[in-house]
Scaffold this active site. Structure first.
Site, mmCIF file in Angstrom:
data_model
loop_
_atom_site.group_PDB
_atom_site.id
_atom_site.type_symbol
_atom_site.label_atom_id
_atom_site.label_comp_id
_atom_site.label_asym_id
_atom_site.label_seq_id
_atom_site.Cartn_x
_atom_site.Cartn_y
_atom_site.Cartn_z
ATOM 1 N N ASP A 195 1.479 -52.833 93.982
ATOM 2 C CA ASP A 195 1.630 -53.576 92.471
ATOM 3 C C ASP A 195 -0.083 -54.321 92.991
ATOM 4 O OD1 ASP A 195 2.655 -55.191 93.605
ATOM 5 O OD2 ASP A 195 4.168 -55.631 92.634
ATOM 6 N N GLY A 222 0.088 -57.967 93.141
ATOM 7 C CA GLY A 222 0.716 -58.842 92.803
ATOM 8 C C GLY A 222 0.343 -60.558 91.341
ATOM 9 N N ASP A 249 8.437 -47.493 87.070
ATOM 10 C CA ASP A 249 9.187 -48.318 88.141
ATOM 11 C C ASP A 249 10.122 -49.512 87.795
ATOM 12 O OD1 ASP A 249 8.165 -51.027 89.305
ATOM 13 O OD2 ASP A 249 6.561 -50.145 87.724
ATOM 14 N N CYS A 291 27.650 -34.399 90.795
ATOM 15 C CA CYS A 291 26.375 -35.318 91.667
ATOM 16 C C CYS A 291 26.345 -34.859 92.900
ATOM 17 C CB CYS A 291 26.528 -36.468 91.018
ATOM 18 S SG CYS A 291 24.228 -37.301 92.499
ATOM 19 N N CYS A 301 24.209 -36.063 95.663
ATOM 20 C CA CYS A 301 24.057 -36.931 96.641
ATOM 21 C C CYS A 301 24.510 -36.834 96.884
ATOM 22 C CB CYS A 301 23.479 -38.157 96.131
ATOM 23 S SG CYS A 301 24.953 -38.916 95.707
ATOM 24 N N CYS A 355 28.558 -38.917 97.123
ATOM 25 C CA CYS A 355 28.732 -38.206 96.322
ATOM 26 C C CYS A 355 29.608 -37.156 97.056
ATOM 27 C CB CYS A 355 28.306 -38.054 95.174
ATOM 28 S SG CYS A 355 27.988 -38.843 93.900
ATOM 29 N N HIS A 365 22.994 -42.915 95.879
ATOM 30 C CA HIS A 365 23.219 -42.087 95.229
ATOM 31 C C HIS A 365 22.672 -42.547 93.319
ATOM 32 C CE1 HIS A 365 25.937 -40.928 91.268
ATOM 33 N NE2 HIS A 365 25.689 -42.117 90.686
#
Length: 417
Positions: free
Chosen positions: A120, A122, A294, A332, A334, A337, A362
Site C-alpha cells: 500500500d 501509506g 484484502d 476443512c 487446513c 483442522c 485456519h
C-alpha cells in the site's frame, strides 16, 4: 498491459500459467486473462499474471503489515496456496527502513517470499493515525509513533519506498478521508488524489517491473466517484483500486459505490476493492465485479479466538468447546483442522499463544478456500447457485439475511430464496 479472454474450462494449471507468463512478460509486468464471466452477475474469474507467479482471481490477499503475517510463517503461508500478500509502506518505511530492505534484494528477499507482493502507499495512515498527520498538497506530514520525528510522505517518497521494497503491485499515494466524512473535504481529497496519481506515475523508476495501481476516491458521493473514475481511467495504469470505503459507512452506501465503480472501470484491467474481508462482503462484491480483496480481519479476529467457518464464526474460548473433540470445521483440510480439536485449542488458549497461531492458519485457509470455491463456481457457470447455498449456510433463516446484501445481489439479478 495485455488482456486475453478465454471462456470455458479453467486451465489454470501451473504449466499453462508459466507458459503464459513467459509469453507476456516481455511486453508488461502485468497481464490479465479473463477465464470466465458469470452470465447473470458481474463476477468473473481471471488469471492475473505478475512477475513472481500467476494469481487466480477472485483473490483474497492476507495482510502482512511489517513483512510478516502475525502468527504465521512464510512457509506456512506458501503451504496454504497463497499467491499474493500485502506489505505496509508506511510501517516498513519507518522501520526497518527502505535502505536495509533494498540491500536484501527487496521485500521478497528480506522475508524470503517467492510469490507476489502488493504494497500500500501509506495513505491509509491519514485516517488510522489522523492525530499524528497533516495533509497538504506537498504530501502528508506524520509524527512518527516511534520517536515523534516529523516525516513528509509525498507521492514521490511513497513510490521511492515502494521501488526499494520491490513489490509486484504498488499503490498510488491518495488523499484518504474517512468514509463517513461529507462536504468539501471529500471533493478536495478526490481531486488531490488525481493530481497525486500523476506524480506517482512520474516517480516510478521501475515501470517495467512494478505495477502502479490508481485508487478511486470520492467518498459516498456518486458524482464525485464518477469524476474520479473518468479522470483516472484516462491514465494507462495497470490496474485500479476502489478506495475510501469499509470505514464505517452504511452498507447500503458501500455496495452502491462499489457497483458504480465496477460499472465504469475497464474490463481488461484488475479491480481491487480495498479493506474488505468479511465472507459475505467478499461473495457479494465478487458478484458486483471485483477481483481482488484484502483485510486484516481474518488474522486479527484469530488473535481473539474467533475461527471463521461456513456458518459464521466459532469462538473457541467458550466453555462449550472444552470437551468438543471435533476440528474447528470437519470439512476443512487446513493443517489446524487436520491435527487439532476444538477442545485442544480451547485449553491451549488459556496457557499458550500457539492457539492464536493455529487459528490464524485456519482463518487464512478459510478465506483462500472460499475464494477458490467462488472462482470454480464462476468457471462452472453456477455462481448464482453458489451464492444461494453460501447464504443459506451462513444464516439460519431467510429473515437473517442482511438487507444490504439482498439488495446488492438483486441489482445483479440474483434473487435469494
Amino acid at each position: 498491459m495485455a488482456a486475453i479472454t478465454e471462456r470455458g474450462a479453467d486451465v489454470n494449471t501451473s504449466e499453462n500459467s508459466m507458459s503464459l507468463k513467459k509469453t507476456l512478460s516481455a511486453a508488461s509486468p502485468l497481464a490479465l486473462r479473463v477465464v470466465a464471466e458469470c452470465k447473470v452477475t458481474k463476477a468473473r474469474a481471471c488469471d492475473l499474471i505478475l512477475p513472481h507467479c500467476a494469481v487466480s482471481t477472485p483473490v483474497f490477499m492476507p495482510v502482512g503489515t511489517q513483512g510478516t503475517l502475525k502468527g504465521i510463517t512464510v512457509d506456512q503461508l506458501e503451504g496454504l496456496g497463497c499467491q499474493i500478500c500485502l506489505g505496509n509502506t508506511y510501517h516498513l518505511g519507518m522501520r526497518p527502513g527502505p535502505d536495509l530492505i533494498e540491500k536484501a534484494n527487496g521485500l521478497h528477499g528480506f522475508m524470503n517470499w517467492n510469490r507476489n507482493l502488493l504494497t500500500d502507499s501509506g495513505g491509509f495512515q491519514m485516517v488510522s493515525l489522523v492525530e499524528l498527520s497533516e495533509v497538504t498538497e506537498e504530501g502528508v506530514k506524520f509524527k512518527s509513533p516511534y520517536d515523534g520525528e516529523e516525516i513528509l510522505l509525498s507521492p514521490e517518497k511513497s513510490i521511492s519506498i515502494q521501488n526499494s521494497l520491490g513489490s509486484d503491485i504498488m499503490m498510488q499515494l491518495d488523499d484518504v478521508v474517512s468514509s463517513t466524512v461529507t462536504g468539501p473535504r471529500v471533493e478536495e481529497a478526490m481531486h488531490r488524489s488525481i493530481r497525486w496519481l500523476d506524480r506517482c506515475i512520474a516517480a516510478n523508476k521501475n515501470p517495467d517491473k512494478q505495477n502502479l495501481f490508481a485508487i478511486i476516491q470520492g467518498g459516498l458521493n456518486a458524482e464525485l466517484r464518477k469524476v474520479c473514475l473518468e479522470e483516472m481511467t484516462k491514465r494507462d495504469v495497470p490496474g485500479f483500486a476502489i478506495g475510501g470505503l469499509s470505514g464505517g459507512e452504511e452498507k447500503n452506501d458501500f455496495w452502491r459505490m462499489v457497483t458504480l465503480s465496477t460499472d465504469h472501470l475497464p474490463r481488461e484491467k484488475p479491480r481491487y476493492l480495498m479493506g474488505v474481508g468479511y465472507a459475505v462482503d467478499l461473495v457479494v462484491c465478487v458478484a458486483l465485479g471485483c477481483d481482488m480483496f484484502d483485510c486484516v480481519f481474518p488474522t486479527r479476529t484469530a488473535r481473539f479466538g474467533s475461527a471463521l467457518v461456513p456458518w459464521g464464526s466459532l469462538q473457541v474460548k467458550q466453555k462449550q468447546y472444552a470437551k468438543d473433540f471435533q476440528p474447528i470445521d470437519p470439512e476443512c483440510q487446513c493443517p489446524t483442522c487436520r491435527r487439532h480439536s476444538r477442545a485442544y485449542l480451547h485449553a491451549l488458549f488459556k496457557s499458550d499463544t500457539a492457539a492464536m497461531h493455529h487459528i490464524t492458519i485456519h482463518n487464512i485457509a478459510y478465506q483462500l478456500t472460499l475464494m477458490c470455491s467462488v472462482r470454480q463456481s464462476i468457471v462452472d457457470g453456477c455462481f448464482p447457485e453458489f451464492i444461494r447455498t453460501f447464504m443459506k449456510r451462513m444464516f439460519p433463516s431467510r429473515d437473517q439475511y442482511p438487507c444490504w446484501a439482498v439488495d446488492a445481489l438483486a441489482s445483479v439479478n440474483v434473487t435469494l430464496e
